[in-house]
Design an enzyme around this catalytic site. Structure first.
Site, PDB file in Angstrom:
ATOM      1  N   GLU A  18      34.403  23.077  51.489  1.00  0.00           N
ATOM      2  CA  GLU A  18      33.734  24.216  50.843  1.00  0.00           C
ATOM      3  C   GLU A  18      34.478  24.677  49.602  1.00  0.00           C
ATOM      4  O   GLU A  18      34.900  25.831  49.520  1.00  0.00           O
ATOM      5  CB  GLU A  18      33.807  25.386  51.836  1.00  0.00           C
ATOM      6  CG  GLU A  18      32.544  25.892  52.405  1.00  0.00           C
ATOM      7  CD  GLU A  18      32.880  26.860  53.539  1.00  0.00           C
ATOM      8  OE1 GLU A  18      32.561  26.499  54.681  1.00  0.00           O
ATOM      9  OE2 GLU A  18      33.474  27.914  53.303  1.00  0.00           O
ATOM     10  N   ARG A  73      40.897  38.897  37.478  1.00  0.00           N
ATOM     11  CA  ARG A  73      41.898  38.209  38.310  1.00  0.00           C
ATOM     12  C   ARG A  73      43.344  38.664  38.024  1.00  0.00           C
ATOM     13  O   ARG A  73      44.107  38.912  38.949  1.00  0.00           O
ATOM     14  CB  ARG A  73      41.790  36.682  38.164  1.00  0.00           C
ATOM     15  CG  ARG A  73      40.433  36.110  38.554  1.00  0.00           C
ATOM     16  CD  ARG A  73      40.437  34.605  38.699  1.00  0.00           C
ATOM     17  NE  ARG A  73      41.208  34.196  39.846  1.00  0.00           N
ATOM     18  CZ  ARG A  73      42.397  33.640  39.794  1.00  0.00           C
ATOM     19  NH1 ARG A  73      42.948  33.370  38.630  1.00  0.00           N
ATOM     20  NH2 ARG A  73      43.045  33.332  40.885  1.00  0.00           N
ATOM     21  N   TYR A 130      44.915  40.320  41.303  1.00  0.00           N
ATOM     22  CA  TYR A 130      45.851  39.498  42.092  1.00  0.00           C
ATOM     23  C   TYR A 130      47.132  39.163  41.325  1.00  0.00           C
ATOM     24  O   TYR A 130      47.879  38.283  41.745  1.00  0.00           O
ATOM     25  CB  TYR A 130      45.205  38.148  42.461  1.00  0.00           C
ATOM     26  CG  TYR A 130      43.766  38.186  42.889  1.00  0.00           C
ATOM     27  CD1 TYR A 130      43.407  38.728  44.118  1.00  0.00           C
ATOM     28  CD2 TYR A 130      42.768  37.649  42.076  1.00  0.00           C
ATOM     29  CE1 TYR A 130      42.083  38.733  44.520  1.00  0.00           C
ATOM     30  CE2 TYR A 130      41.446  37.658  42.474  1.00  0.00           C
ATOM     31  CZ  TYR A 130      41.111  38.208  43.692  1.00  0.00           C
ATOM     32  OH  TYR A 130      39.804  38.217  44.082  1.00  0.00           O
ATOM     33  N   CYS A 149      39.890  51.708  29.699  1.00  0.00           N
ATOM     34  CA  CYS A 149      40.644  52.952  29.688  1.00  0.00           C
ATOM     35  C   CYS A 149      41.498  53.095  30.948  1.00  0.00           C
ATOM     36  O   CYS A 149      41.324  54.037  31.709  1.00  0.00           O
ATOM     37  CB  CYS A 149      39.634  54.085  29.572  1.00  0.00           C
ATOM     38  SG  CYS A 149      40.316  55.505  28.803  1.00  0.00           S
ATOM     39  N   GLU A 150      42.369  52.150  31.183  1.00  0.00           N
ATOM     40  CA  GLU A 150      43.290  52.198  32.330  1.00  0.00           C
ATOM     41  C   GLU A 150      44.578  51.496  31.910  1.00  0.00           C
ATOM     42  O   GLU A 150      44.523  50.418  31.303  1.00  0.00           O
ATOM     43  CB  GLU A 150      42.720  51.464  33.543  1.00  0.00           C
ATOM     44  CG  GLU A 150      41.510  52.131  34.129  1.00  0.00           C
ATOM     45  CD  GLU A 150      41.291  51.818  35.605  1.00  0.00           C
ATOM     46  OE1 GLU A 150      42.271  51.499  36.311  1.00  0.00           O
ATOM     47  OE2 GLU A 150      40.135  51.917  36.032  1.00  0.00           O
TER      48      GLU A 150
HETATM   49  N1  LLP Z   1      34.340  29.397  51.713  1.00  0.00           N
HETATM   50  C1  LLP Z   1      34.435  30.702  52.028  1.00  0.00           C
HETATM   51  C2  LLP Z   1      33.853  31.183  53.273  1.00  0.00           C
HETATM   52  C3  LLP Z   1      35.072  31.574  51.153  1.00  0.00           C
HETATM   53  O1  LLP Z   1      35.164  32.858  51.459  1.00  0.00           O
HETATM   54  C4  LLP Z   1      35.607  31.084  49.944  1.00  0.00           C
HETATM   55  C5  LLP Z   1      36.271  31.970  49.004  1.00  0.00           C
HETATM   56  C6  LLP Z   1      35.469  29.701  49.657  1.00  0.00           C
HETATM   57  C7  LLP Z   1      34.841  28.890  50.582  1.00  0.00           C
HETATM   58  C8  LLP Z   1      35.957  29.078  48.383  1.00  0.00           C
HETATM   59  O2  LLP Z   1      37.300  29.231  48.174  1.00  0.00           O
HETATM   60  P1  LLP Z   1      37.996  28.464  46.945  1.00  0.00           P
HETATM   61  O3  LLP Z   1      37.803  26.989  47.152  1.00  0.00           O
HETATM   62  O4  LLP Z   1      37.329  28.928  45.705  1.00  0.00           O
HETATM   63  O5  LLP Z   1      39.415  28.881  47.015  1.00  0.00           O
HETATM   64  N2  LLP Z   1      38.442  35.887  43.821  1.00  0.00           N
HETATM   65  C9  LLP Z   1      39.602  35.154  44.283  1.00  0.00           C
HETATM   66  C10 LLP Z   1      39.242  34.112  45.279  1.00  0.00           C
HETATM   67  C11 LLP Z   1      38.466  34.662  46.451  1.00  0.00           C
HETATM   68  C12 LLP Z   1      37.934  33.606  47.336  1.00  0.00           C
HETATM   69  C13 LLP Z   1      37.000  34.189  48.339  1.00  0.00           C
HETATM   70  N3  LLP Z   1      36.446  33.214  49.216  1.00  0.00           N
HETATM   71  C14 LLP Z   1      40.319  34.566  43.060  1.00  0.00           C
HETATM   72  O6  LLP Z   1      39.882  34.807  41.942  1.00  0.00           O
HETATM   73  O7  LLP Z   1      41.346  33.910  43.200  1.00  0.00           O
END
Ligand code: LLP
Length: 407
Positions: A265, A304, A308, A338-339
Site C-alpha cells: 500500500e 510537512r 513533522y 501569520c505564525e
Molecule cells: N496505508 C494506510 C492505511 C495509511 O494510513 C497510509 C499512510 C499509507 C498506506 C501510505 O503510507 P506511505 O507509503 O505514504 O508512507 N502526511 C505524512 C504521512 C502520513 C501517512 C498516513 N498514512 C507525511 O507527510 O509524511
C-alpha cells in the site's frame, strides 16, 4: 551547490511561474511512471498487486497515470473513492481502508461495490448492519510500529488504528453474526522506513495471522516505503533486496498453506519524487543576527516541515544568471503565513537569494498539495504536469479569490 534554472532538469522554472503563477506544484510524468513500475515489480510472486495509497496525492490526472501503470488504489474517504473512480479505477480495484468512518461513508462504498476494510470491532458491527452477508477485510494492528515521526506511526500499542490481535476471535464472531466472510487482512505500521526490518517482521506476523483464518484470500502488508529526502547522504531503500525477502517469505507461506493474493500500500514512494513545489522569494532580511529568506511558500502550501519537522531539499533559481554566492551562515526560509512557526527550512546553508528569485522545494509530490489548505485565505495553487514529451500541461487550475467563498 549552485543556482538552478530547470526543475526535474527539464522545465524552465521562471517560465512556468510566469505562465501558471506562484506558488505552483509541478509533476514529472516520467519519474511517476518509473516509481510505479518499481513498486509494481517489487515482488515476483505471481499474485502480487499494489494498492497506491491515494491520500498522498489525489490529482485525477496523476491517478489516471497510476491507473494506466496497473496499480490498484486505496481510498480513505468517499472523496478519495470518488476521485479514483473519476480517474478510471473500477470498484474492484479500490479498497476502502477507513478509520472511524460513518454509516453513510460505509454505505457509499457498499453501494459502489467497493471492498471495505474495518479497523475496530465497532466498525465491523456497523458494516454488518450496512452489508449483511457481504465480505470484509480486517485491519490488524500487529503491535509493531515504525515511521519518520511519532505522528505517522500507525501500528503499535499506542496507535489508534487496527484491531488488536487478541480481539480476532471476537471479530470472527461478529462477522458470523452478520453472515459476513472475512476475505482479507491488512495492516500499515507507519510511514517512511528506509530500513526494512520492521516491515518484514510485521509481514511475517500478519501472514501468521492469515494462516489461522482459512477464508482469507488476500493479505495487504501495508505501505511506508521511504524515499531519501536528503539527497546524496540518505541511501535509497533497497527495493530489490526487500522484494527478494518478501518473495521468500510469501513463497514459503504458500507452500505451507494456500495460494493467496499479496498487496502493498505505498503512497509516498509512488508520488513524492515526481513532485516539486515552486515558489518565489518575496523579501530578504536580517533581524538580530538571523537571516530570513521570505517566500510565498507558507505552510498552507506545504505543511510537512511545520507538522513533522520534515526536511526537503531546496534550490534557488535566479531570473537571470548571476555569479554564485553562498550565505556565510545558515539561514531560515520562511513563508507568508501569520505564525512564527511558518518555517519551510531552518539553519540551511543556501545560495544567496534576492527578491524575485524562485525556490524549488524537491520531493513534494506526496502529502504536499494533498495537505495544502487555504489558511490565511490564500487560494490553493495550480498543478502542472511535465509530460513525457517535455511539454507542460495544467492539471488543476489555481483557486481564485472567488473560490474562497461559496454560499
Ligand atoms: N496505508 C494506510 C492505511 C495509511 O494510513 C497510509 C499512510 C499509507 C498506506 C501510505 O503510507 P506511505 O507509503 O505514504 O508512507 N502526511 C505524512 C504521512 C502520513 C501517512 C498516513 N498514512 C507525511 O507527510 O509524511
Amino acid at each position: 551547490m549552485g543556482y538552478e534554472k530547470l526543475v526535474f532538469g527539464k522545465a524552465d522554472v521562471h517560465a512556468l511561474l510566469r505562465e501558471y503563477g506562484s506558488p505552483l506544484y509541478v509533476y514529472d510524468e516520467e519519474i511517476l511512471r518509473v516509481r510505479c513500475r518499481e513498486m509494481r515489480n517489487l515482488m515476483k510472486y505471481p499474485h502480487f498487486r499494489v494498492n497506491y495509497s491515494a491520500k498522498a496525492n489525489t490529482n485525477v490526472e496523476l491517478l489516471k497515470i497510476i491507473c494506466s501503470e496497473d496499480l490498484d488504489v486505496d481510498g480513505m474517504s468517499p472523496g478519495e473513492m470518488y476521485l479514483e473512480m473519476k480517474a478510471g479505477f473500477t470498484p474492484d480495484r479500490i479498497t476502502f481502508i477507513g478509520n472511524n468512518v460513518s454509516r453513510q461513508e460505509l454505505q457509499f462504498a457498499v453501494d459502489h461495490g467497493i471492498l471495505v476494510s474495518v479497523d475496530s470491532l465497532s466498525q465491523l458491527k456497523l458494516l454488518g448492519e450496512v452489508n449483511r452477508g457481504g465480505t470484509v477485510c480486517l485491519r490488524i494492528n500487529p503491535g509493531i510500529g515504525a515511521g519518520h515521526h511519532e505522528k505517522v506511526v500507525t501500528g503499535g500499542k499506542k496507535a489508534k488504528f487496527g484491531i488488536a490481535v487478541e480481539d480476532l476471535a471476537l471479530a470472527q464472531e461478529i462477522a458470523a453474526d452478520f453472515d459476513m466472510t472475512i476475505t482479507g487482512l491488512n495492516q500499515h505500521i507507519g510511514s517512511l522506513f528506509l530500513e526494512p526490518d520492521a516491515y518484514l517482521s510485521a509481514a511475517a506476523f500478519i501472514l501468521d495471522v492469515a494462516a489461522g483464518l482459512p477464508t482469507v484470500k488476500m493479505v495487504d502488508l501495508g505501505g511506508g516505503f521511504g524515499i531519501p529526502y536528503r539527497h546524496g547522504t540518505e541511501p535509497r531503500l533497497d527495493l530489490v533486496l526487500l522484494g527478494e525477502q518478501l518473495d521468500r517469505l510469501v513463497n514459503d507461506w504458500v507452500v505451507d498453506h494456500r495460494p493467496i493474493t499479496i498487496r502493498t500500500e505505498p503512497g509516498r514512494y509512488v508520488v513524492a519524487e515526481s513532485g516539486a513545489l515552486l515558489g518565489t522569494v518575496t523579501s530578504v532580511k536580517e533581524n538580530y543576527n538571523t537571516f530570513f529568506v521570505g517566500t510565498d511558500l507558507g505552510f498552507n502550501t506545504l505543511v510537512r516541515p511545520v507538522m513533522y519537522d520534515s526536511y526537503h531539499e531546496l534550490s534557488v533559481v535566479p531570473p537571470q544568471e548571476r555569479p554564485y554566492q553562498e550565505y556565510d551562515k545558515p539561514v531560515f526560509i520562511v513563508g507568508n503565513i501569520c505564525e512564527s512557526g511558518d518555517i519551510l527550512a531552518h539553519d540551511r546553508v543556501l545560495p544567496v537569494c534576492r527578491e524575485g528569485d524562485a525556490i524549488i522545494v524537491h520531493d513534494a509530490g506526496a502529502y504536499g498539495f494533498a495537505m495544502a489548505s487555504t489558511y490565511n485565505s490564500r487560494p490553493l495553487p495550480a498543478e502542472v504536469l511535465i509530460q513525457l514529451d517535455g511539454t507542460a500541461r495544467l492539471i488543476r487550475r489555481a483557486q481564485t479569490l472567488e473560490d474562497l467563498w461559496r454560499e
